[in-house]
Design an enzyme around this catalytic site. Sequence first.
Site, mmCIF file in Angstrom:
data_model
loop_
_atom_site.group_PDB
_atom_site.id
_atom_site.type_symbol
_atom_site.label_atom_id
_atom_site.label_comp_id
_atom_site.label_asym_id
_atom_site.label_seq_id
_atom_site.Cartn_x
_atom_site.Cartn_y
_atom_site.Cartn_z
ATOM 1 N N HIS A 128 0.874 -1.184 0.000
ATOM 2 C CA HIS A 128 0.000 0.000 0.000
ATOM 3 C C HIS A 128 0.910 1.233 0.000
ATOM 4 O O HIS A 128 2.030 1.180 0.503
ATOM 5 C CB HIS A 128 -0.827 -0.045 1.285
ATOM 6 C CG HIS A 128 -1.875 1.006 1.422
ATOM 7 N ND1 HIS A 128 -1.585 2.276 1.872
ATOM 8 C CD2 HIS A 128 -3.197 0.991 1.182
ATOM 9 C CE1 HIS A 128 -2.703 2.983 1.914
ATOM 10 N NE2 HIS A 128 -3.697 2.231 1.503
ATOM 11 N N ASP A 205 3.148 -5.046 7.905
ATOM 12 C CA ASP A 205 1.899 -4.295 7.792
ATOM 13 C C ASP A 205 0.762 -5.316 7.856
ATOM 14 O O ASP A 205 0.536 -6.067 6.907
ATOM 15 C CB ASP A 205 1.898 -3.533 6.455
ATOM 16 C CG ASP A 205 0.577 -2.833 6.186
ATOM 17 O OD1 ASP A 205 -0.372 -3.026 6.972
ATOM 18 O OD2 ASP A 205 0.494 -2.101 5.180
ATOM 19 N N GLN A 208 -4.516 -5.754 6.628
ATOM 20 C CA GLN A 208 -5.528 -6.616 6.004
ATOM 21 C C GLN A 208 -5.480 -8.031 6.571
ATOM 22 O O GLN A 208 -6.194 -8.911 6.100
ATOM 23 C CB GLN A 208 -5.338 -6.655 4.473
ATOM 24 C CG GLN A 208 -5.434 -5.304 3.791
ATOM 25 C CD GLN A 208 -6.838 -4.710 3.836
ATOM 26 O OE1 GLN A 208 -7.829 -5.392 4.141
ATOM 27 N NE2 GLN A 208 -6.950 -3.431 3.535
ATOM 28 N N LYS A 231 -10.261 -0.910 10.104
ATOM 29 C CA LYS A 231 -10.448 -2.031 9.166
ATOM 30 C C LYS A 231 -10.804 -3.316 9.901
ATOM 31 O O LYS A 231 -11.007 -4.353 9.283
ATOM 32 C CB LYS A 231 -9.166 -2.253 8.355
ATOM 33 C CG LYS A 231 -8.879 -1.115 7.387
ATOM 34 C CD LYS A 231 -7.602 -1.373 6.631
ATOM 35 C CE LYS A 231 -7.066 -0.115 5.992
ATOM 36 N NZ LYS A 231 -7.835 0.319 4.824
ATOM 37 N N CYS A 369 -4.809 2.606 -3.630
ATOM 38 C CA CYS A 369 -3.583 3.112 -2.990
ATOM 39 C C CYS A 369 -2.435 2.126 -3.176
ATOM 40 O O CYS A 369 -1.610 1.943 -2.273
ATOM 41 C CB CYS A 369 -3.789 3.405 -1.506
ATOM 42 S SG CYS A 369 -4.931 4.722 -1.212
HETATM 43 N N1 PMP Z 1 -1.660 -0.945 4.608
HETATM 44 C C1 PMP Z 1 -2.634 -1.640 4.020
HETATM 45 C C2 PMP Z 1 -2.353 -3.030 3.530
HETATM 46 C C3 PMP Z 1 -3.890 -1.073 3.861
HETATM 47 O O1 PMP Z 1 -4.863 -1.772 3.281
HETATM 48 C C4 PMP Z 1 -4.114 0.247 4.333
HETATM 49 C C5 PMP Z 1 -5.448 0.935 4.157
HETATM 50 N N2 PMP Z 1 -6.069 0.683 2.939
HETATM 51 C C6 PMP Z 1 -3.063 0.927 4.946
HETATM 52 C C7 PMP Z 1 -1.851 0.297 5.076
HETATM 53 C C8 PMP Z 1 -3.209 2.314 5.483
HETATM 54 O O2 PMP Z 1 -4.141 2.334 6.504
HETATM 55 P P1 PMP Z 1 -4.732 3.707 7.087
HETATM 56 O O3 PMP Z 1 -5.174 4.512 5.908
HETATM 57 O O4 PMP Z 1 -5.861 3.253 7.938
HETATM 58 O O5 PMP Z 1 -3.638 4.355 7.859
#
Ligand code: PMP
Length: 412
Positions: A128, A205, A208, A231, A369
């Site tokens: 991401h 990270d 997910q 999430k 993203c």
């Molecule tokens: N890493 C992953 C794999 C994500 O899916 C996301 C959010 N789509 C993020 C990081 C960033 O998370 P946040 O916008 O809640 O900080």
Amino acid sequence: MSTRRLIPGSAELRAEFPILAREVHKRPLIYLDNAATSQKPAPVIAKLVECYERWNANVHRGVHKLSEEATEHYEGARAKIARHIGASDPAEIVFTRGATEAINLVAQTFGRTRLAAGDEVLITALEHHSNIVPWQMICRERGAVLKVVPITDAGDLVAGAFESLLTPRTRLAAFTWVSNALGTVNPVVEMTALARARGITTLVDACQAVPHFALNVRSLDADFLVFSGHKVYGPNGSGVLHGKRALLESLPPWQGGGDMIASVTFEESTWNHVPHKFEAGTPDYPATVALATALDWLSALGWDAVAAHEHTLLAAAEEALGAIQGVRLIGTPAHRSGVLSFTLDGVHPHDLGTVLDRMGVAIRAGHHCAQPVMDRLGVPATARASFSVFNTLEDVAALAAAVRETKRLFGA
Ligand code: PMP
């Protein structure tokens, strides 16, 4: 909170989500955008309300009753969240606004102090943007080099590439557990072990991953792990950085302000102990406390039941969408979790998303993203359905029917 064990996909479990009762464009809401943000069950919403109705006061500051109670709730949430992810020490849990802030915290503390010119940070092509850009920024600042593990057409990491890209100059390997764009589940246990054997620090990270399987940071043994509360059925504004205590203690603070200090004079300040050293300013304690409620709620369903349900939905969606001529599943990784990305020939994913919305089906359309993933697979964007414990096989059928209807409308 209900004391009966709720069954994923059941009417009883769905009734816990007030938002599922609303209509969208006069159709019942079918919410398949859980990877972007999950909906919230009633106990989580109730916990937020309880805070503001019963014990709202700034934490760690007041000597009065409400502040003491708020502090107990907040630190209680820290202990609870530590238990949920298998951390032995609540001091290893730093609360942040989300995964993005947690990664930036590591980049601005570890990155700023441990990266020298010519050092390397290794990420993967599945990241991401929030696990790319903070490293790009700090690498540029420090003269370090950002290296990327490539992926196959299926959306898996190229076998052996991670290991071969670990060099004597690698200072940090930062990688996602589950890709938000393709659902690829990375072999993170092996990856952290490979890095650790070479003395390389790791960041996982887990954004997910947390909604889909039980985490154990001790068996994973990564140095840092991050996730966002929103999430995983928790509120916005909540997030977690787990870091090994000795490592956290060795890092400088990032943001300065209230609560992160032990003492302040105009000449010099000294720092609070971890984790407070990294929590400058008034935290979002209601969101954090409600995140602990969300993790309680989710784990009470039973992780086997959560995984089995998700597997059923993903398999059904793969089959139903795969049977539609013109639908291409984007990414066919060996292990997939939570999300299914696809395109429909002749229809831009944004148009597909808009038409589906008119039919009450909420999916995500775009680059998620994760622009480098799209570039690598040669698509500008995808449509993405992402599943949660409240989704049903009827939702999957409605998604497939809506895609078929879009195809008919566009003559595609
Ligand atoms: N890493 C992953 C794999 C994500 O899916 C996301 C959010 N789509 C993020 C990081 C960033 O998370 P946040 O916008 O809640 O900080």
